[in-house]
Design a protein around this motif. Structure first.
Motif, PDB file in Angstrom:
ATOM      1  N   LEU A  55     -86.078 -32.549  -2.228  1.00 28.43           N
ATOM      2  CA  LEU A  55     -85.167 -33.627  -2.587  1.00 28.43           C
ATOM      3  C   LEU A  55     -84.727 -33.459  -4.031  1.00 28.43           C
ATOM      4  CD1 LEU A  55     -83.896 -36.144  -1.356  1.00 28.43           C
ATOM      5  CD2 LEU A  55     -85.757 -37.483  -2.317  1.00 28.43           C
ATOM      6  N   SER A  56     -83.778 -32.548  -4.215  1.00 32.66           N
ATOM      7  CA  SER A  56     -83.323 -32.277  -5.574  1.00 32.66           C
ATOM      8  C   SER A  56     -82.322 -33.332  -6.009  1.00 32.66           C
ATOM      9  CB  SER A  56     -82.656 -30.907  -5.610  1.00 32.66           C
ATOM     10  OG  SER A  56     -81.483 -30.975  -4.824  1.00 32.66           O
ATOM     11  N   GLU A  57     -81.925 -33.241  -7.265  1.00 36.46           N
ATOM     12  CA  GLU A  57     -80.962 -34.211  -7.796  1.00 36.46           C
ATOM     13  C   GLU A  57     -79.647 -34.106  -7.047  1.00 36.46           C
ATOM     14  OE1 GLU A  57     -81.316 -34.656 -12.027  1.00 36.46           O
ATOM     15  OE2 GLU A  57     -79.135 -34.790 -12.110  1.00 36.46           O
ATOM     16  N   ALA A  58     -79.248 -32.883  -6.710  1.00 39.43           N
ATOM     17  CA  ALA A  58     -77.981 -32.711  -5.992  1.00 39.43           C
ATOM     18  C   ALA A  58     -78.037 -33.401  -4.634  1.00 39.43           C
ATOM     19  CB  ALA A  58     -77.674 -31.228  -5.839  1.00 39.43           C
ATOM     20  N   VAL A  59     -79.155 -33.226  -3.943  1.00 38.45           N
ATOM     21  CA  VAL A  59     -79.294 -33.857  -2.630  1.00 38.45           C
ATOM     22  C   VAL A  59     -79.258 -35.377  -2.766  1.00 38.45           C
ATOM     23  CG1 VAL A  59     -80.854 -34.186  -0.689  1.00 38.45           C
ATOM     24  CG2 VAL A  59     -80.602 -31.926  -1.687  1.00 38.45           C
ATOM     25  N   LEU A  60     -80.001 -35.877  -3.749  1.00 41.71           N
ATOM     26  CA  LEU A  60     -80.020 -37.327  -3.974  1.00 41.71           C
ATOM     27  C   LEU A  60     -78.617 -37.850  -4.246  1.00 41.71           C
ATOM     28  CD1 LEU A  60     -83.091 -38.370  -6.118  1.00 41.71           C
ATOM     29  CD2 LEU A  60     -82.193 -39.513  -4.118  1.00 41.71           C
ATOM     30  N   ASN A  61     -77.888 -37.132  -5.103  1.00 47.69           N
ATOM     31  CA  ASN A  61     -76.534 -37.569  -5.427  1.00 47.69           C
ATOM     32  C   ASN A  61     -75.668 -37.630  -4.183  1.00 47.69           C
ATOM     33  OD1 ASN A  61     -76.715 -38.102  -8.117  1.00 47.69           O
ATOM     34  ND2 ASN A  61     -76.260 -36.010  -8.747  1.00 47.69           N
ATOM     35  N   ALA A  62     -75.795 -36.587  -3.344  1.00 46.48           N
ATOM     36  CA  ALA A  62     -74.985 -36.580  -2.123  1.00 46.48           C
ATOM     37  C   ALA A  62     -75.332 -37.776  -1.245  1.00 46.48           C
ATOM     38  CB  ALA A  62     -75.209 -35.274  -1.371  1.00 46.48           C
ATOM     39  N   LEU A  63     -76.636 -38.085  -1.151  1.00 43.01           N
ATOM     40  CA  LEU A  63     -77.040 -39.218  -0.329  1.00 43.01           C
ATOM     41  C   LEU A  63     -76.508 -40.529  -0.909  1.00 43.01           C
ATOM     42  CD1 LEU A  63     -80.686 -38.197   0.564  1.00 43.01           C
ATOM     43  CD2 LEU A  63     -78.802 -38.547   2.155  1.00 43.01           C
ATOM     44  N   ILE A  64     -76.607 -40.688  -2.230  1.00 39.95           N
ATOM     45  CA  ILE A  64     -76.149 -41.924  -2.852  1.00 39.95           C
ATOM     46  C   ILE A  64     -74.635 -42.060  -2.694  1.00 39.95           C
ATOM     47  CG2 ILE A  64     -75.980 -43.198  -5.025  1.00 39.95           C
ATOM     48  CD1 ILE A  64     -78.632 -42.124  -5.810  1.00 39.95           C
ATOM     49  N   ASP A  65     -73.914 -40.927  -2.785  1.00 35.65           N
ATOM     50  CA  ASP A  65     -72.475 -40.991  -2.544  1.00 35.65           C
ATOM     51  C   ASP A  65     -72.186 -41.473  -1.125  1.00 35.65           C
ATOM     52  OD1 ASP A  65     -71.543 -38.072  -4.523  1.00 35.65           O
ATOM     53  OD2 ASP A  65     -71.802 -40.191  -5.030  1.00 35.65           O
TER      54      ASP A  65
END
Lengths: 188, 700
Positions: B83-93
């Motif tokens: 669960l990297s920052e990029a993945v988190l960002n995509a989920l939050i988007d």
């Protein structure tokens, strides 16, 4: 003691206060249109404004109450007579006669000059479902429930005033013409 | 789709999206998914529910995107994806997309390109394909676990066991047997006890032969709290405990250093919730500023603790009893015939009516409580908003919330959302400086925005503070002078506090450029009006280059207030007592005319007087005697003249509805009893609107 008795009477619940008595009295047998029963029909509630008959679809009418004193709202829209407190709910009550070009006189139901004696006994307030909220419409008399078939309804012909864009159509009933109204447009 | 179905869909979908958003942000704060299995699992299940719910109601865009999220999260929870920052960002988007689409549905304002955006987001999610499946077999084979049990374990459970082992967390087997009649309750109690001190990895029916009238379970738990603590937690439960060890002897290769299990991070209700907002990733361009969306709930529902409802039912029951008693007494009088009305009878009636009053009061309080919701409803949404605004503006913000558990009437909480959004946007856009600027000024690089709520008596105080630029008094004076808001002498004579309060006047903005919402100078006056509508007040205090604090004070509940009942121009009105300083009686002869205005002397000071009838546009009567209601507007006191004082009472303010939107000063209507419905008048708002229109006509 009589004054006391009168007070006691007010303590007990009178169903007729809510105006149902008036409605039952004015409801006759269902009036049918001319032809038979084979075609599907819609129900309308008929009422009288300045001796002209009108009707609205019955599902748009929430309830009917006796005319009563309303509370004036200074600065409110012109055609609003005042507000009605219906069992805790505040509803605006409209005078639709100016919109329908029937009369410029406002029923004296609100403000310091309000006097129920100036209002004819059969007068009622129709509580209807408006577009944004429910509201009341002051009428001179309630005719009752009318059952109409689509074929009986004449669309507004060009002969009628174009200002009356709230008229959905008209129907001949006995020897009078009943104008069918669109509630939303009438109270706009 | 039937409107009714849509309403229910929105209510449920909204709740899921809220939880999703909140939990994702918690994960972000915790920087990763290790040690957060419940949270990750919870988010996974939420995405799954959303997918099913949306597809049931034909919402394909939401359903498909939720499906991608679910797949992604499945990989995460099974350890196949970090669960990297990029993945988190995509989920939050994606969550932002869900929220926007729900909004569009609720307000019936569909935008084109929804399907497009969903597709783009889905593609982004698909980019994160799983890495090769980690091999658990080696680790699990080492455990002293019977083959039959081992076979039954799901991939998720295997992954969790392996994770725990890798992190050096001990595994335990908790065996328990329960009666068939209530094993579900017993099992939940056991799980709850275990969840408090560790991770419940798996619950399996036990291998040992089950009794005819009982059922036995085995729960695998991962925890490092120690055997004694475990036994303590299991006290009172029919459970046995044994450690799940490795089969081999102790010469296992060195265990990885035991990482602290951040269990406390999972616990609910941390008093301070701090959210560190990451910088916008430098590779992607700054997203275009989105049109501001209101944070109001999409549906008018309130979650009520069933115990509150039970208490209400009790109150109603008591009321019915009292009513019966009163009815009995009245009946006796009605049919008593010649029996005189005795004192005893009167006393009995009086007693019952007092009881009635008490019971009604209980009922009223109970219902008011049922309408209360915690402020966290709004605060959680604010966190997401801050993250987005910070990203758009390129600033770094530390956003902290406290007091989310403070409860307010749901209506007030809803009305608060727009003002709070505006104030926070202001703070970030115009208050907090860019990171480089802050560093140059020896301030911490990350700006601090904090929202605090606290209960003070029967009022609630909400503070929004930032450590940015603070208000520029000179600029405010300059803008006020330029726009001719007030005569120049008045502006120059103002003390700092008065200058600060100028920002609440329409047209005042010291922003050099206009952003989406702020900068046009139409914001803070609307905020003030909205807050005044809730019978609240807003204040600002600021220190140059240190920051500003907005303080909002609100009554706990809007519904019932104490009011003064007055008559003016033969009509009855109710005036909320909060705004009244005092009431004095005056003879007509005491009224003087100064510069064509009526004034009256109250304890030696001249106070401008204006009749209520005149304020409402009605013709005033000519009473010999007037009652002067003293109110304060800003620094100045005004006297409002009414013809009669009818007393004080508690009133319930009912809204007038949409028909009467723009009536200044008319807050609603109320039933005064005796079949009188009176308008509720906010004297201060009425005065302000009259004063403002006079001022405008003077300057135009």
């Amino acid at each position: 003691m009589s004054r006391f008795n009168r007070l006691l009477e007010r303590f007990f619940y009178h169903p007729e206060e809510e105006g149902t008595e008036g409605l039952e009295a004015s409801l006759g047998p269902e009036t049918l249109g001319a032809a038979g029963v084979t075609e599907s029909a819609d129900y309308y509630l008929g009422f009288v404004l300045e001796s002209q008959s009108y009707a609205v679809p019955i599902y748009e009418v929430r309830e009917i109450v006796r005319a009563r004193i309303l509370t004036e709202v200074p600065g409110g829209p012109k055609d609003v007579i005042g507000i009605l407190n219906l069992r805790g709910e505040i509803l605006p009550v409209y005078n639709v006669k100016p919109r329908l070009r029937l009369s410029a006189v406002t029923p004296q139901l609100a403000g310091p000059t309000a006097d129920l004696n100036t209002i004819p006994k059969p007068a009622r307030i129709l509580v209807v479902h408006g577009r944004n909220c429910d509201c009341g419409i002051f009428v001179d008399k309630v005719i009752g429930v009318i059952r109409l078939r689509r074929s009986e309804i004449e669309s507004p012909s060009s002969g009628f005033d174009n200002e009356r864009d709230c008229v959905l159509g008209s129907v001949r009933l006995d020897d009078s013409v009943v104008m069918l109204l669109n509630v939303n447009l009438v109270v706009e | 789709m039937a409107v009714k179905g849509l309403y229910e869909f929105l209510a449920e979908a909204n709740e899921i999206v809220d939880v999703l958003g909140r939990d994702l942000l918690t994960l972000e704060r915790a920087r990763g998914s290790s040690g957060q299995p419940y949270l990750v699992n919870g988010i996974f299940r939420a995405a799954h529910s959303l997918k099913g719910l949306a597809s049931m109601f034909g919402q394909d865009a939401i359903s498909q995107l939720a499906h991608r999220c679910e797949d992604l999260l499945d990989n995460v929870r099974l350890g196949r994806l970090e669960l990297s920052e990029a993945v988190l960002n995509a989920l939050i988007d994606s969550v932002d997309f869900f929220q926007e689409t729900l909004d569009e549905l609720a307000h019936n304002t569909p935008t084109t390109g929804t399907a497009q955006r969903a597709k783009l987001l889905a593609e982004k999610l698909e980019q994160f394909s799983a890495t090769s499946k980690p091999d658990h077999r080696g680790l699990l084979d080492e455990l002293a676990l019977e083959p039959q049990l081992r076979d039954v374990l799901t991939e998720y459970e295997e992954h969790r066991i392996a994770e725990n082992l890798r992190q050096g967390i001990k595994l335990w087997r908790v065996g328990a047997s329960f009666a068939l009649s209530d094993f579900d309750q017993g099992l939940s109690k056991l799980s709850a006890a275990m969840r408090g001190i560790g991770e419940v990895i798996s619950t399996l029916p036990a291998l040992s032969a089950n009794d005819g009238d009982g059922i036995a379970f085995e729960v695998i738990v991962g925890t490092n709290v120690g055997e004694d603590r475990l036994r303590l937690a299991l006290k009172g439960l029919p459970a046995s405990l044994s450690e799940l060890r490795r089969r081999q002897a102790e010469n296992v290769d060195s265990e990885p250093p035991a990482l602290p299990t951040a269990r406390t991070a999972i616990e609910q209700a941390t008093p301070e919730l701090s959210l560190a907002v990451p910088e916008a990733p430098s590779t992607s361009p700054a997203p275009p500023p989105q049109p501001e969306r209101s944070l109001r709930s999409l549906t008018q529902t309130v979650r009520v603790d069933i115990r509150r409802l039970d208490a209400l039912m009790n109150s109603v029951g008591e009321l019915l009893l009292t009513k019966s008693n009163i009815q009995r007494i009245a009946d006796a009088a009605r049919h008593g015939g010649s029996r005189p009305v005795s004192t005893l009878w009167g006393q009995e009636l009086y007693r019952e009516s007092r009881t009635l009053e008490r019971r009604l009061d209980e009922l009223r309080k109970g219902i008011l409580e049922a309408r209360m919701v915690p402020l966290s409803q709004i605060f959680d949404k604010l966190a997401r908003l801050v993250r987005r605004i910070a990203g758009e503006s390129g600033k770094e913000i530390d956003f902290s919330i406290s007091g989310g558990e403070v409860e307010l009437d749901k209506l007030i909480v809803e009305e608060l959302s727009d003002p709070l959004v505006h104030i926070i946007r202001n703070a970030i856009d115009h208050g907090i400086e860019m990171p480089e600027v802050r560093q140059r000024r020896a301030k911490p690089r990350r700006g601090r925005v904090a929202v605090r709520a606290m209960q003070r008596g029967n009022q609630v105080v909400i503070e929004v503070s930032d450590d940015g630029l603070g208000l520029d008094h000179a600029r405010i004076r300059e803008v006020a002078l330029r726009r001719g808001i007030l005569p120049p002498e008045q502006i120059n004579e103002m003390n700092p506090r008065e200058v600060q309060n100028l920002v609440f006047l329409p047209g005042i903005s010291t922003a050099p450029k206009v952003s989406e919402l702020s900068g046009r100078g139409v914001g803070l006056d609307v905020v003030k009006t909205n807050i005044a509508r809730m019978a609240g007040t807003i204040d600002i205090s600021s220190e140059a280059s240190k920051g500003s604090t907005f303080t909002i004070t609100l009554p706990e509940t809007l519904a019932i207030i104490r009011a003064l009942v007055v008559r003016s121009a033969q009509r009855t009105y109710a005036v909320p007592l909060d705004s009244v300083i005092e009431v004095v009686a005056a003879e007509i002869t005491e009224i003087r005319i100064v510069e064509r205005r009526e004034t009256i002397a109250i304890r030696g000071r001249a106070v401008p007087l204006i009749r209520l009838a005149k304020l409402l546009g009605l013709s005033p009567g000519d009473q010999k005697r007037q009652y002067i209601v003293l109110v304060g507007v800003g620094q100045q006191n005004f006297g409002i003249g009414v013809d009669e004082l009818l007393g004080q009472q508690d009133i319930v303010i009912k809204s007038l509805g949409e028909t009467f939107q723009n009536l200044p000063g008319v807050v609603g209507a109320t039933d005064l009893g005796n079949r009188i419905t009176a308008l509720v008048v906010d004297l201060i708002a009425l005065l302000e609107s009259v004063i403002n229109s006079e001022r405008r006509s003077q300057f135009l």
